[in-house]
Design an enzyme around this catalytic site. Sequence first.
Site, PDB file in Angstrom:
ATOM      1  CE  LYS A 221      32.584  45.122  43.858  1.00 11.92           C
ATOM      2  NZ  LYS A 221      32.793  45.837  42.607  1.00 11.92           N
ATOM      3  NE  ARG A 255      40.606  45.028  43.847  1.00  7.20           N
ATOM      4  CZ  ARG A 255      39.818  45.106  44.917  1.00  7.20           C
ATOM      5  NH1 ARG A 255      38.512  44.781  44.819  1.00  7.20           N
ATOM      6  NH2 ARG A 255      40.305  45.506  46.084  1.00  7.20           N
TER       7      ARG A 255
END
Length: 281
Positions: A221, A255
């Site tokens: 991210k 995930r």
Amino acid sequence: MNWQTTRFNIDLTQARVMGIVNLTADSFSDGGQWLDSRAALRHAEQLLREGADLLDLGAESSRPGAQPVPAEQEWGRLQPVLMELARWGMPLSVDTCKPEVMQRALDAGVDVINDIQALQQEGAVEVLARYPAAGVCLMHMRGEPRTMQALTSYADVVTEVREFLGERMRVLRAHGLQPAQIALDPGFGFAKTPEQNLELGRRLVELHGLGAPLLVGWSRKSTLGWLTGRSVEQRLPASLAALLAAVSQGARIVRVHDVAATVDALRTWQALQPLHGQSIP
């Protein structure tokens, strides 16, 4: 704790690894690599060899600023991969916001619907209600990928995420879905600044009162790039540190893009946990 899904009752006594299969041209990390169905199936096979417990298929990018994909195009990307993977005998999740795509995926036997909009589109809850064994993951996000990064004003990001997810759970319960079917995702990187993502990560434990397992996505991210100064392809160490911090606060599904490294990190972290009743001097 278990997660009830269409074909599998997934044991969550230990954290489970959800491997990402992006069938998109423009995802922030690996867009275009697996757009061809044969390449996607090879990638899925590799993730399973590396130890993925379930696979998450997505055919519409949710990166900041991403443009929507028509439902027919999204399903056209998903269908050949999903129909083959459904024969492989492992839990499958489809990452979609569109009720028509959810319907087709569930008809094909998919186990989980993973919706970044938490089933807010008209008709989405009703679709899930017709499948009393299907699993669902509700994620917190404001707006949509095109607008979400302009919607980051919170009095207290953790409180507002908790209240939103609690309300969505109540809506699903009112339509007959059971708590065992539902997982929750705080939505790291979605309508949140880097500082807000870190605050949410530090206080993740506060979401446990909702009574559903937590699914987290920290992999590669942008907040990790903001924190470390690393490019997307250099964020594996930060991704592993972030997911272990989440698991230490009770996250039960992670995930990820990098399955092998995640499996190794989790196995090592779990092996080094203090024995029950052992205290730190």
